[in-house]
Design a protein around this motif. Structure first.
Motif, mmCIF file in Angstrom:
data_model
loop_
_atom_site.group_PDB
_atom_site.id
_atom_site.type_symbol
_atom_site.label_atom_id
_atom_site.label_comp_id
_atom_site.label_asym_id
_atom_site.label_seq_id
_atom_site.Cartn_x
_atom_site.Cartn_y
_atom_site.Cartn_z
ATOM 1 N N VAL A 6 38.749 -17.953 7.796
ATOM 2 C CA VAL A 6 38.466 -19.313 8.290
ATOM 3 C C VAL A 6 37.973 -19.333 9.725
ATOM 4 O O VAL A 6 37.657 -20.395 10.258
ATOM 5 C CB VAL A 6 39.722 -20.216 8.173
ATOM 6 C CG1 VAL A 6 40.163 -20.325 6.728
ATOM 7 C CG2 VAL A 6 40.855 -19.702 9.047
ATOM 8 N N ALA A 7 37.891 -18.163 10.364
ATOM 9 C CA ALA A 7 37.544 -18.128 11.789
ATOM 10 C C ALA A 7 36.181 -18.744 12.071
ATOM 11 O O ALA A 7 36.016 -19.509 13.022
ATOM 12 C CB ALA A 7 37.588 -16.685 12.299
ATOM 13 N N GLY A 8 35.198 -18.403 11.251
ATOM 14 C CA GLY A 8 33.854 -18.903 11.493
ATOM 15 C C GLY A 8 33.764 -20.414 11.413
ATOM 16 O O GLY A 8 33.170 -21.068 12.283
ATOM 17 N N VAL A 56 47.317 -20.168 8.621
ATOM 18 C CA VAL A 56 45.996 -20.681 8.258
ATOM 19 C C VAL A 56 46.045 -22.203 8.086
ATOM 20 O O VAL A 56 45.175 -22.927 8.578
ATOM 21 C CB VAL A 56 45.490 -20.018 6.963
ATOM 22 C CG1 VAL A 56 44.218 -20.701 6.465
ATOM 23 C CG2 VAL A 56 45.228 -18.540 7.194
ATOM 24 N N LEU A 57 47.072 -22.682 7.377
ATOM 25 C CA LEU A 57 47.222 -24.126 7.178
ATOM 26 C C LEU A 57 47.359 -24.853 8.505
ATOM 27 O O LEU A 57 46.779 -25.927 8.703
ATOM 28 C CB LEU A 57 48.441 -24.404 6.299
ATOM 29 C CG LEU A 57 48.341 -23.934 4.843
ATOM 30 C CD1 LEU A 57 49.681 -24.134 4.140
ATOM 31 C CD2 LEU A 57 47.241 -24.676 4.107
ATOM 32 N N LYS A 58 48.109 -24.263 9.419
ATOM 33 C CA LYS A 58 48.307 -24.874 10.729
ATOM 34 C C LYS A 58 46.985 -24.984 11.483
ATOM 35 O O LYS A 58 46.663 -26.031 12.050
ATOM 36 C CB LYS A 58 49.307 -24.063 11.548
ATOM 37 C CG LYS A 58 49.579 -24.644 12.931
ATOM 38 C CD LYS A 58 50.573 -23.790 13.707
ATOM 39 C CE LYS A 58 50.800 -24.361 15.108
ATOM 40 N NZ LYS A 58 51.720 -23.524 15.903
ATOM 41 N N SER A 89 33.257 -24.530 4.322
ATOM 42 C CA SER A 89 33.283 -23.980 2.967
ATOM 43 C C SER A 89 33.494 -22.477 3.038
ATOM 44 O O SER A 89 33.105 -21.828 4.011
ATOM 45 C CB SER A 89 31.981 -24.302 2.220
ATOM 46 O OG SER A 89 30.883 -23.694 2.873
ATOM 47 N N LEU A 90 34.121 -21.941 2.009
ATOM 48 C CA LEU A 90 34.366 -20.501 1.916
ATOM 49 C C LEU A 90 34.031 -20.024 0.509
ATOM 50 O O LEU A 90 34.487 -20.604 -0.471
ATOM 51 C CB LEU A 90 35.842 -20.174 2.198
ATOM 52 C CG LEU A 90 36.381 -20.376 3.608
ATOM 53 C CD1 LEU A 90 37.880 -20.104 3.620
ATOM 54 C CD2 LEU A 90 35.678 -19.454 4.587
ATOM 55 N N PHE A 109 35.628 -8.946 11.395
ATOM 56 C CA PHE A 109 34.583 -9.007 12.410
ATOM 57 C C PHE A 109 34.291 -10.447 12.806
ATOM 58 O O PHE A 109 34.178 -10.784 13.985
ATOM 59 C CB PHE A 109 33.320 -8.335 11.872
ATOM 60 C CG PHE A 109 32.165 -8.327 12.839
ATOM 61 C CD1 PHE A 109 32.094 -7.395 13.862
ATOM 62 C CD2 PHE A 109 31.146 -9.259 12.723
ATOM 63 C CE1 PHE A 109 31.034 -7.391 14.752
ATOM 64 C CE2 PHE A 109 30.082 -9.262 13.605
ATOM 65 C CZ PHE A 109 30.024 -8.325 14.624
ATOM 66 N N ILE A 110 34.190 -11.315 11.814
ATOM 67 C CA ILE A 110 33.918 -12.730 12.084
ATOM 68 C C ILE A 110 35.076 -13.358 12.846
ATOM 69 O O ILE A 110 34.895 -14.103 13.802
ATOM 70 C CB ILE A 110 33.668 -13.485 10.770
ATOM 71 C CG1 ILE A 110 32.358 -13.003 10.135
ATOM 72 C CG2 ILE A 110 33.606 -14.988 11.002
ATOM 73 C CD1 ILE A 110 32.114 -13.559 8.759
ATOM 74 N N SER A 111 36.310 -13.033 12.409
ATOM 75 C CA SER A 111 37.488 -13.638 13.026
ATOM 76 C C SER A 111 37.642 -13.245 14.487
ATOM 77 O O SER A 111 37.955 -14.066 15.337
ATOM 78 C CB SER A 111 38.747 -13.225 12.256
ATOM 79 O OG SER A 111 39.891 -13.772 12.855
ATOM 80 N N ALA A 112 37.395 -11.982 14.788
ATOM 81 C CA ALA A 112 37.651 -11.481 16.134
ATOM 82 C C ALA A 112 36.503 -11.738 17.091
ATOM 83 O O ALA A 112 36.677 -11.684 18.304
ATOM 84 C CB ALA A 112 37.939 -9.981 16.077
#
Length: 725
Positions: free
Chosen positions: A330-332, A379-381, A307-308, A242-245
């Motif tokens: 990591v989207a947020g 993700v790293l990119k 932070s995660l 949900f956060i990512s999209a």
């Protein structure tokens, strides 16, 4: 009754995820709110955006086993019974069977979503749905268009997203959270959204009754054990997706796109906007200050966002734990970084000076023999492109920094092996006491040839003076049971001494080698190699010949020796009054500041053989700008070091390693010494620096720059250097 197969086939628990955050289904996936509209809905810009959002959710959760299990559990649910609290509000309507089925579907979508864009569009165009909407409008006298409902659920989505982003760990009262969201959504004055809210309150009497019915409906679903179990399992994946999209759009007919940010980012963006306004009429001096404020505010906001907490995502199987950092996770924070960068550039014209810290990934306390963290290439990119330099992965007492440089095309798998310290440490006569478990690193997709930085926090990191059972309880979860004899010895010692903490490597035979490290409270940091095991320990080193210097150098010798930076000349013998050579001090300083590198080399000096024991220490000191030599080509390693030379090396080290600036007026700093004129001109700045920081003190008004420094003096000076700021 059961819902039609077509709707169930398209079900993905996107909005149910938001429901979980709040404890209710009011916070639904965006397209569902528009379900009560007509066939023309698919041409509305807001709804098309919402359907696009839901399509992203589909892609992110495709193949997710926990979500699939939730779908299966919901397929067997009695939806008519579950939505009865909502259905009761429409009991006065005269509905056909098809219209009733359609109403149940729409009420279900308040608590459970239909995520497939194709199925959403098809459902909204069904004749029974259109007929139902006509009756709802006719009885209430409220003219509801598709734009109205699209606007209403855009508002709900925006409120829900901010709630999710600000509370990803789902803490606090879920009921209180949903009531806050419901009140905000139903009280909105956004054009169209207010009309949709009016229709809801018409049928339910007031907002409180509607909220109560939604909550009761959600709890009805959760009363089904199979649904609740599947729901709890799927929730973390759904929230992350949900956060990512999510991209929040403004309501009504305005199609402007805005990125939703965390509270700290939103506050920083507002602050940057205020600074931009002030810059328009500021003087040059004021502009310089405002620009500094802007950069500082932006850097601070990003630091709080990067932070995660993945502690709830760690899966343990057969004693081994795994966790994956996916794009949803990591989207947020990427949204925050992007938005803050754009706001800073808009405010001051650039992002120069902006500081983006390493990504902090917390896995929490994990009871497993190993923990593997996967960082996929995509993700790293994304993180590297956003300017994030590295990731600090924390598990139990350990934090390891993984740099985002080199070839990241294969992603990185980082494994930490977790073990207990060797039994010999626990002997009552041992001068070494463990303060952590034993950690071993392994990487796939990343070759840390120069080692990686890591930090271990002492088990009594809260600072408590733990002893006996208290200390054993802290250590006991991950360390061996050493028996009452060891516990009594530890109790008598008063617990661990933070100044004596250091890192040791553990050999295959259980032997220990002190590696040193930088100490900050209960945290000790150093560089480690792949495949080597490390443990944090308290290292008590004693010497029987330091009584004459005990009053002014005893503690300092003990601390510097504990960290492995200085050694005795023989067992129990420190030789405090002996002179110290330039090579010896180079080694002591490199070890104390944790900048040693056994592979370092230099060709600067003709009198430093590459095979000499001191060669790597001199080389790294040259590399850091700490050593210039007694001439351009000679170091004179076996010569004794003078107090002025020692002061100069210390000054250069603090500037290079700690970034500490020196004094602007060397002559003023040296004016207290009557023999200042005896200081070599090339060493005056260094002596002034060390003197101004109280690292090297004079005696009776003299600095004595050309006197040879003793080993005790070296220990005191290095001790002060470690605490310099």
């Amino acid at each position: 009754m059961k819902l039609r197969k077509k709707a169930l086939a398209g079900f993905v628990a996107t909005s149910l995820a938001v429901t979980a955050l709040s404890g209710t289904g009011l916070v639904v996936g965006s397209p569902i709110g528009a379900s009560v509209a007509s066939a023309a809905v698919v041409t509305d810009a807001n709804l098309l955006k919402l359907i696009s959002f839901q399509t992203k959710i589909d892609a992110l959760l495709a193949g997710n086993t926990s979500v699939t299990a939730l779908k299966t559990a919901l397929a067997g649910a009695d939806h008519e019974t579950a939505v009865a609290p909502l259905l009761a509000a429409f009991s006065g309507l005269s509905l056909t069977d098809d219209e009733k089925d359609a109403l149940i579907e729409l009420l279900t979508s308040i608590s459970l979503p239909i995520a497939s864009a194709v199925d959403v569009a098809a459902l909204l165009q069904e004749e029974a749905v259109q007929s139902l909407v006509d009756k709802l409008e006719s009885v209430s006298g409220i003219d509801i268009t598709v734009e109205d409902f699209a606007a209403f659920f855009v508002v709900v989505n925006s409120i829900a997203y901010n709630t999710v982003l600000g509370n990803q760990t789902l803490t606090g009262s879920k009921t209180a959270i949903v009531e806050s969201i419901a009140e905000s959504a139903l009280a909105t004055s956004t054009a169209g959204a207010a009309d949709a809210a009016a229709l809801i309150t018409y049928y339910f009497g007031d907002n409180a009754a509607f909220k109560a019915a939604v909550l009761e409906t959600f709890y009805n679903y959760m009363d089904d054990t199979s649904v609740k179990t599947a729901f709890d399992s799927a929730l973390p994946s759904i929230v992350a997706a949900f956060i990512s999209a999510n991209t929040v759009y403004s309501g009504g007919n305005d199609t402007t796109t805005t990125t939703t940010t965390s509270d700290s980012a939103a506050a920083a963006i507002k602050s940057l906007g205020d600074i931009k306004d002030k810059l328009a009429n500021a003087t040059d001096a004021e502009k310089a200050d405002l620009i500094k404020q802007a950069v500082s505010a932006a850097s601070a906001a990003i630091a709080s966002s990067v932070s995660l907490d993945l502690s709830k995502s760690v899966a343990v199987s057969d004693g081994k734990a795994t966790v994956k950092v996916d794009t949803a996770a990591v989207a947020g924070l990427l949204n925050d970084i992007k938005a803050i960068k754009e706001a800073l550039a808009d405010a001051i014209g650039s992002t120069s000076g902006l500081v983006i810290p390493p990504l902090a990934i917390s896995l929490g306390d994990v009871d497993a023999s190993s923990v593997t963290t996967s960082l996929p290439a995509d993700v790293l990119k994304q993180l590297a492109e956003a300017g994030v330099p590295s990731a600090n992965v924390s598990v139990n007492e350990l934090t390891v920094e993984i740099p985002f440089d080199g070839d990241l095309s294969n992603g990185i798998d980082f494994e930490v092996g977790i073990d207990t310290p060797p039994p010999a440490i626990f002997a009552p006569t041992s001068t070494i006491t463990p303060g952590s478990g034993v950690f071993t690193f392994a990487f796939t997709g990343f070759d840390p040839t120069d080692g990686v930085r890591f930090t271990v926090t002492g088990e009594n990191g809260a600072g408590a003076n733990l002893a006996s059972d208290g200390q054993a309880a802290v250590l006991g979860s991950r360390l061996v049971d050493a028996g009452d004899e060891w516990k009594s010895a530890l109790a008598a010692s008063g617990g661990l001494d933070p100044e004596l903490l250091t890192i040791a490597s553990v050999g295959a035979d259980g032997s220990l080698k002190i590696e040193g490290g930088t100490v900050d409270g209960w945290n000790v940091s150093t560089s480690g190699k792949q495949g080597t095991s490390y443990v944090l320990v308290e290292n008590k080193v004693t010497f029987n010949d330091i009584a004459s210097v005990q009053a002014w150098a005893g503690r300092q010798i003990e601390v510097v020796a504990a960290r492995g930076a200085i050694e005795g000349k023989a067992a129990g013998q420190f030789a405090p009054t002996d002179s110290i050579t330039r090579a010896e001090f180079a080694k002591i300083l490199a070890l104390a500041l944790d900048i040693d590198n056994e592979s370092a080399t230099t060709s600067k000096f003709t009198d430093v053989s590459s095979s000499a024991w001191y060669a790597p220490y001199v080389a790294v000191a040259v590399e850091k700008g700490i050593i210039n030599g007694r001439s351009a080509t000679t170091f004179d390693p076996t010569a004794t070091i003078t107090r002025a030379e020692m002061a100069t090396m210390i000054a250069r080290a603090l500037k290079s390693v700690k970034g500490i600036e020196g004094t602007d007026n060397a002559n003023a700093a040296l004016s207290a010494f009557s023999d200042a004129n005896e200081i070599n001109p090339s060493l005056k700045d260094g002596v002034a620096f060390a003197a101004s920081k109280n690292i090297i003190l004079g005696s009776a008004g003299e600095f004595k720059p050309n006197d040879n420094a003793t080993r005790a003096e070296a220990a005191v000076i290095v001790y002060r250097t470690l605490g310099a700021k």
